[in-house]
Design a protein around this motif. Structure first.
Motif, PDB file in Angstrom:
ATOM      1  N   PRO A  62       0.808  -1.233   0.000  1.00 38.30           N
ATOM      2  CA  PRO A  62       0.000   0.000   0.000  1.00 38.30           C
ATOM      3  C   PRO A  62       0.836   1.275   0.000  1.00 38.30           C
ATOM      4  CG  PRO A  62      -0.692  -1.504   1.755  1.00 38.30           C
ATOM      5  CD  PRO A  62       0.544  -2.069   1.168  1.00 38.30           C
ATOM      6  N   ARG A  65       3.827   2.599  -4.922  1.00 37.27           N
ATOM      7  CA  ARG A  65       3.164   2.529  -6.210  1.00 37.27           C
ATOM      8  C   ARG A  65       4.138   1.986  -7.226  1.00 37.27           C
ATOM      9  NH1 ARG A  65      -0.508   7.491  -8.245  1.00 37.27           N
ATOM     10  NH2 ARG A  65       0.645   7.074 -10.170  1.00 37.27           N
ATOM     11  N   CYS A 323      -0.083   4.531  -2.383  1.00 36.53           N
ATOM     12  CA  CYS A 323      -1.090   4.120  -3.375  1.00 36.53           C
ATOM     13  C   CYS A 323      -2.482   4.584  -2.969  1.00 36.53           C
ATOM     14  CB  CYS A 323      -1.149   2.606  -3.474  1.00 36.53           C
ATOM     15  SG  CYS A 323       0.334   1.843  -4.026  1.00 36.53           S
ATOM     16  N   HIS A 324      -2.964   5.631  -3.589  1.00 32.80           N
ATOM     17  CA  HIS A 324      -4.345   6.033  -3.326  1.00 32.80           C
ATOM     18  C   HIS A 324      -5.126   6.305  -4.602  1.00 32.80           C
ATOM     19  CE1 HIS A 324      -3.544   6.362   0.916  1.00 32.80           C
ATOM     20  NE2 HIS A 324      -2.573   7.226   0.713  1.00 32.80           N
ATOM     21  N   TYR A 325      -4.418   6.606  -5.679  1.00 34.00           N
ATOM     22  CA  TYR A 325      -5.110   7.020  -6.908  1.00 34.00           C
ATOM     23  C   TYR A 325      -4.225   6.634  -8.090  1.00 34.00           C
ATOM     24  CZ  TYR A 325      -1.945  10.760  -5.534  1.00 34.00           C
ATOM     25  OH  TYR A 325      -0.834  11.442  -5.098  1.00 34.00           O
ATOM     26  N   GLU A 326      -4.828   6.689  -9.271  1.00 35.17           N
ATOM     27  CA  GLU A 326      -4.107   6.371 -10.504  1.00 35.17           C
ATOM     28  C   GLU A 326      -3.444   7.633 -11.042  1.00 35.17           C
ATOM     29  OE1 GLU A 326      -4.383   3.212 -12.239  1.00 35.17           O
ATOM     30  OE2 GLU A 326      -5.234   2.528 -10.336  1.00 35.17           O
TER      31      GLU A 326
ATOM     32  N   ARG B 273     -12.308   2.068   1.096  1.00 34.16           N
ATOM     33  CA  ARG B 273     -11.117   2.622   0.452  1.00 34.16           C
ATOM     34  C   ARG B 273      -9.891   1.751   0.733  1.00 34.16           C
ATOM     35  NH1 ARG B 273      -7.111   5.087   2.243  1.00 34.16           N
ATOM     36  NH2 ARG B 273      -8.016   5.746   4.222  1.00 34.16           N
ATOM     37  N   GLU B 274      -9.726   1.366   1.992  1.00 33.89           N
ATOM     38  CA  GLU B 274      -8.555   0.545   2.329  1.00 33.89           C
ATOM     39  C   GLU B 274      -8.657  -0.842   1.689  1.00 33.89           C
ATOM     40  OE1 GLU B 274      -5.837   1.416   3.534  1.00 33.89           O
ATOM     41  OE2 GLU B 274      -6.089   3.136   4.857  1.00 33.89           O
ATOM     42  N   LYS B 276     -10.044  -1.576  -1.088  1.00 35.85           N
ATOM     43  CA  LYS B 276      -9.746  -1.447  -2.507  1.00 35.85           C
ATOM     44  C   LYS B 276      -8.236  -1.514  -2.744  1.00 35.85           C
ATOM     45  CE  LYS B 276     -11.306   1.905  -5.756  1.00 35.85           C
ATOM     46  NZ  LYS B 276     -12.090   3.140  -5.921  1.00 35.85           N
ATOM     47  N   ARG B 277      -7.458  -0.937  -1.847  1.00 32.97           N
ATOM     48  CA  ARG B 277      -6.018  -0.933  -2.113  1.00 32.97           C
ATOM     49  C   ARG B 277      -5.273  -2.082  -1.458  1.00 32.97           C
ATOM     50  NH1 ARG B 277      -2.157   3.346   1.029  1.00 32.97           N
ATOM     51  NH2 ARG B 277      -3.030   3.138   3.099  1.00 32.97           N
TER      52      ARG B 277
END
Lengths: 357, 369
Positions: A62, A65, A323-326, B273-274, B276-277
């Motif tokens: 997490p 990326r 890692c939170h978004y593309e 959210r968590e 998902k990742r």
């Protein structure tokens, strides 16, 4: 109200202040040049190397990326991945170091000092967009104040960093000298996600999974802020600001409501708390924008944010390189235009007086 | 303009008949529970005391704000007995005045959090007998909770087996501050029994536990303690979902009691959210965490959070679902919510009926006896 998704991203982030960016943790070899002979010998003989928190493990998926794993100079990677394409004005470096969790108060100070010097030398001096948070040893309050005073003249240091879960609730009087120095020098206290694990992360002990630790981190943020309010820190240091970094944002209105209601029934216990906790939170607490715990439906996000009753609180952050978004889709969806505009720069300038010059 | 609308709505619950999901019956005196215990345990308590993780014997670590360890000042019956120990006065002050059609008893006596686990199991048996003998037996509007000492799952299941046939018991009650996260397998036999009998499990917020009330250690003030306790309910939800409890027990129903509910939407968004990742860490979680939350959890309303703008409460009801909230008073405690005045937000009449009555009627099957 429409959000800003269809506008070119660069137009919005150009000149923005990113309030949460992470350099990789320094290794022993990085810190050795900044240690005196005693500590250099200690680090080498006793294998003091990377101090990675169990609660904030940067080596895990997490936190990494795939497309942000460039080899070589991490500053160059950060410039290429983030600072240049978003045309950021400034970015605040936060080292989420295990220094906080060391038990030896002198070793804690040594790691903090060396890390701060490494930041100044290897990061701040190489890109004038960069600013940084000061690491100080909360288990060694006199040492912490010393370190703040040592660096206070360097305006590139804009904040003092601590963790969402520590040894004692953050508002305790033993920490007040740190807050006094922070207020004096215009340094907010940044509470970053992460735990020293001095105590179990939940009322039922240690979780089975990292995902549970992450989800429960809001308990740390909320109880730290409850402690700062209840102990009277904001009454004693009225100019002090606190930034909850990587906290998720939407946990805040429930804390405001419950604590304000409880305060009406219990204020005789804490007579120094003259304003409602909700008002104190609006005045003193700020929130970085990534990660962002929000409804899937962007049209509900505005409703969720309206519960704060403030457009001063949100501060733009990328949380690079987690890692939170593309791609560079760094802005949470559904944030109303006016609030987003303030979050990009004005709110940070109001929070961090040292950023202004 | 909002105020006039609210005033009009105040009269609505009167006609409906309210279900109160959180009433705390009390002992008439410290000796009363002893009458429901075997001689062996009466002697034990006399000789060695009733030991819990609380640092004090017979005193609160965070002294409450009102007499009687946090009672409503007007809740002492004319008989002079402690609040909520006198059935006649409880009926008059709570059931009659607030038009409570059914009330669920939530005993707070120290069965489940007793350090000596055999004593804890015996206390639970005694508390369960006492609820029927003194309250749910003589007063048909009141229903009881099967209190169990959850750390010894075998004993807990035996007690559920003994009581489940008695429809005056409508749920299993365990405290949320379990020694390990509650989703762990050591507690699964209790979930299996509850699911088997179609009994919801009520988790009532607890002041005592073996772990500090914040992840930074013990807070200084009751103001903080009262807030922090609500986090233990979040831990329950996250642990049960992440350990895969609802994949194994798809009909299990959980009632979160006295934890408030304003934090529920934010928790749902955060879990999703968590997941998902990093859902790869928890392959036993097959669906979005918020779906398990939506399907398996109910929330009692007291202490109802009070947003600075009342209409914000309506947003919460929309996000959580009016079919998952159940009104409660917490009688006779100081932060009692009165059904005539609580819930200060404009609500659709159907939603109001669900929250104040219908959800609890259905979940606890209160039409059956």
């Amino acid at each position: 109200m429409s959000d800003t998704l269809d506008r070119p991203r660069a137009m919005i982030t150009a000149g923005a202040i990113d309030t949460d960016v992470h350099p990789p943790l320094p290794r022993q070899a990085d810190l050795l040049p900044y240690l005196d002979p005693y500590w250099a010998e200690t680090f080498q003989s006793r294998d003091v190397d990377v101090l990675e928190l169990m609660s904030f493990p940067e080596r895990t998926k997490p936190y990494r990326r795939a497309d942000w794993q460039g080899e070589g100079d991490a500053l160059v990677a950060m410039q290429k991945d983030l600072l240049d394409p978003l045309q950021l004005g400034q970015a605040i470096l936060n080292v989420v170091s295990g220094a906080h969790a060391l038990f030896d108060p002198y070793l804690q100070l040594a790691v903090c000092r060396a890390t701060n010097d490494w930041l100044a030398d290897q990061w701040l001096s190489r890109d004038d967009r960069l600013r940084a948070s000061i690491l100080v040893p909360f288990s060694n309050v006199a040492g912490a104040v010393q370190e703040i005073e040592r660096l206070a003249g360097d305006k590139r240091f804009v904040q003092i960093l601590t963790l969402a879960a520590g040894e004692l609730p953050l508002g305790r009087q033993s920490y007040w000298p740190i807050f006094e120095a922070a207020e004096k020098h215009g340094l907010p206290i940044g509470i970053h996600a992460g735990s020293m694990l001095r105590h179990a992360p939940s009322h039922s002990g240690y979780h089975s999974f990292l995902i549970e630790d992450h989800i429960a981190m809001t308990h740390g943020f909320a109880t730290q802020i409850a402690s700062l309010i209840a102990e009277g820190v904001f009454a004693k240091y009225p100019a002090l600001k606190v930034v909850a970094i990587e906290s998720g944002v939407s946990w805040v209105p429930p804390l405001m409501w419950r604590m304000s209601k409880d305060w009406r029934g219990t204020r005789v216990e804490v007579p120094w708390v003259k304003d409602s906790p909700a008002a104190l939170i609006r005045k003193h607490v700020r929130l970085t924008s990534q990660p962002f715990d929000a409804p899937e439906d962007p049209s509900e996000v505005e409703t969720m944010l309206s519960h704060l009753l403030s457009d001063d609180m949100l501060l733009f952050s990328s949380d690079y390189p987690h890692c939170h978004y593309e791609g560079l889709d760094v802005l949470p969806r559904g944030v109303p235009e006016a609030m987003l505009q303030k979050a990009m720069r004005a709110n940070a300038l109001a929070t961090y007086p040292r950023l202004g010059g | 303009m909002e105020a006039t609308e609210l005033d009009r709505e105040k009269t609505a619950p009167k006609r409906l008949g309210v279900v109160d999901c959180d009433i705390h019956p009390a002992f008439e005196n410290p000796q009363e529970l002893g009458k429901y215990l075997p001689q062996r345990w009466r002697d034990h308590i006399r000789d060695y005391a009733l030991r819990t993780p609380n640092p004090f014997l017979g005193a609160m670590t965070y002294p409450r704000m009102t007499p009687g360890n946090g009672m409503r000042r007007d809740s002492w019956p004319p008989s002079g007995k402690p609040p909520a120990s006198d059935l006649g006065f409880l009926c008059e002050q709570l059931l009659e005045q607030c038009n409570i059609e059914h009330g669920i008893l939530q005993p707070l006596a120290a069965g489940a959090v007793t350090n000596n686990q055999d004593l804890g199991a015996a206390l639970c048996v005694g508390i369960n007998d006492w609820q029927i003998d003194k309250f749910a037996g003589p007063e048909p509007r009141l229903r009881a909770s099967i209190c169990v000492a959850q750390e010894d799952a075998t004993e807990a299941v035996a007690e559920i087996d003994r009581r489940a046939h008695d429809r005056r018991f409508v749920q299993v009650s365990i405290p949320p501050r379990t020694i390990e996260p509650i989703g762990r397998r050591r507690y699964w036999p209790i979930f299996e029994a509850a699911e088997h009998y179609g009994l919801p499990i009520g988790l009532h917020t607890g002041a005592f536990g073996q772990r500090p009330n914040t992840p930074s250690g013990w807070s200084s003030f009751y103001l903080e303690e009262h807030y922090a306790a609500s986090n233990s309910l979040q831990t329950v939800i996250v642990s049960m979902i992440m350990e895969g409890v609802f994949e194994r027990f798809p009909k299990l129903k959980i009632v979160v009691v006295e934890g408030g509910f304003s934090w529920v939407p934010s928790l749902a968004w955060r879990m999703d959210r968590e997941w998902k990742r990093m859902g790869g860490e928890v392959p036993q979680v097959k669906r979005k965490p918020s779906e398990y939350l939506r399907d398996h959890f109910w929330f009692t309303t007291q202490p109802i959070e009070e947003p600075e703008e009342n209409r914000h409460l309506a947003d919460l009801v929309r996000w959580i679902g009016a079919d998952r909230l159940m009104f409660s008073t917490d009688y006779p405690h100081w932060d009692f919510d009165d059904p005539r005045f609580a819930f200060r937000t404009p609500l659709d009449p159907d939603d109001r009926a669900k929250i104040f009555r219908e959800n609890a009627m259905a979940l606890f099957r209160l039409d059956h006896r």
